[in-house]
Design a protein around this motif. Structure first.
Motif: not given
Lengths: 100, 307
Positions: B45-46, B91-99
């Motif tokens: 996510v950007l 919400v349990g999303d630990k994978e997504t990289t936030v940039v």
């Protein structure tokens, strides 16, 4: 072309009710054919091509795609910056005046 | 066509940045985005504040990227990214990289307090600053990333900028964040490797990416990569990484340090400089480079003697 993943169409809202509640993107910019910005046109001489992929790597518009192990320029989107011709180690890309 | 040899590409073929975007010809920032997304992949996510990229991406309801983008206010890139990450974890999303993806104005000037706050909290985000050394999309105004001697519309030739560039890497290193790196669009493999490495690290990670801007630098569009490469070879913009604010590693050491005049003469924004001013710039670069060499060699000595 495999670049065009999403719909390459203009989205037109007829009324306010058509608009999404939260402003979010619905379509791809692929309808915007930036090839019309071009003044000089790159031409690849595939006979001298080293297949190094440097032109593909340095294209700011992602307008060079790899087809059958050779680079192919997508003239719908190429803006004619000339980076590929400058960086090509075999100097097999030439920039020619665009005829309009 | 002759041979049908398989092409060996140094980067993955997947493309997350689509053509059709609104960048100028020969833009360095789009290259930076292309390489970063190749390294981070689809689960990203950007958060983009006002900067060139909020224009390049396209107007509502279009986007040229295949990953979600959150357009936020100018000063809030790091704060928004922290919020998006916290929300995703709820919400349990630990994978997504936030940039957080900001330009030099949104990092050096306007967004620095949000960035400092996020770094102090050690929020689990990647902050990328692509540096084109002025406020380019509003019409080339000076920022604190503009180097000494440069012309911009607010620092005209008669009164060119006489302050040096802010050392953002030293500021971020002083925050003792887990990972910090500089990268250049002329060395995409190096950028790709660092981004892959940063993806696996937890905590605030900061990237300073050098992205030439032909429009604002008054250079030819085809010289983008040449300029970025010369910046590394003249040690104007050295490529290194810092871990925990202490472990300095220089990634690319030029065999022969080129004189900075090679780099300056390709750009119209430096065309008014006299010999004396170029000597001043060269002295500044030498000082910075020796400081960096000292920091890197001290770390080598420590790892030999201490462990």
């Amino acid at each position: 072309m495999k670049n065009k993943k999403r719909k390459a169409e203009k989205i037109i809202f007829n009324s306010e009710k058509d608009m999404p509640i939260t402003p979010m993107s619905l379509g791809s910019m692929a309808f915007n054919l930036t090839g019309s910005w071009r003044n000089i046109r790159p031409l690849i001489d595939l006979n001298n091509c080293l297949q190094c992929g440097i032109c593909w790597k340095f294209c700011p518009d992602a307008a060079i795609v790899i087809e059958n192990e050779f680079p192919v320029i997508d003239y719908d989107y190429c803006k004619g910056c000339g980076l590929c011709a400058e960086e090509c180690p075999a100097k097999c890309i030439t920039m020619e005046e665009e005829v309009k | 066509m002759k041979k049908a040899r398989t092409m060996k590409l140094s980067l993955p073929i997947e493309e997350y940045m689509n053509p059709g975007h609104l960048a100028c010809q020969g833009c360095g920032a789009t290259l930076a985005m292309r390489y970063v997304l190749k390294a981070l992949g689809q689960k990203t996510v950007l958060c983009i504040p006002a900067c060139c990229w909020s224009v390049i991406d396209g107007p509502f309801p279009y986007s040229c990227l295949d990953v979600p983008i959150f357009h936020c206010a100018f000063e809030t890139a790091a704060a928004s990214a922290s919020g998006v990450k916290a929300g995703l974890e709820m919400v349990g999303d630990k994978e997504t990289t936030v940039v957080a993806w900001a330009g030099d104005g949104g990092t050096f000037d306007i967004g620095i307090q949000a960035l400092s706050g996020a770094a102090e909290r050690n929020d689990n985000i990647i902050y990328v600053c692509y540096d084109n050394e002025a406020y380019m999309n509003t019409g080339i105004q000076r920022s604190s990333a503009t180097p000494y001697g440069a012309w911009t519309t607010t620092t005209p030739v008669k009164h060119f900028k006489d302050q040096p560039k802010k050392d953002i890497v030293a500021i971020m290193a002083a925050h003792r964040i887990p990972y910090l790196a500089t990268a250049s669009v002329a060395y995409p493999e190096d950028l790709f490797r660092k981004m892959k490495k940063a993806k696996e690290i937890k905590g605030t990670r900061f990237f300073h990416i050098f992205a030439p801007c032909p429009t604002g630098w008054r250079s030819r569009p085809e010289d983008t990569i040449k300029l970025a490469r010369l910046a590394v070879q003249t040690c104007y913009f050295p490529l290194f990484e810092v871990e925990w604010g202490e472990k300095y590693t220089i990634n690319i050491k030029p065999k022969e340090k080129k004189p900075v005049v090679d780099y300056l003469r390709l750009q119209g924004r430096f065309s008014h400089l006299t010999e004396k001013e170029i000597e001043l710039i060269q002295a500044g670069i030498d000082r910075q480079w020796h400081r960096l060499l000292r920091l890197a060699s001290e770390r080598e000595k420590l790892s030999v003697g201490g462990e």
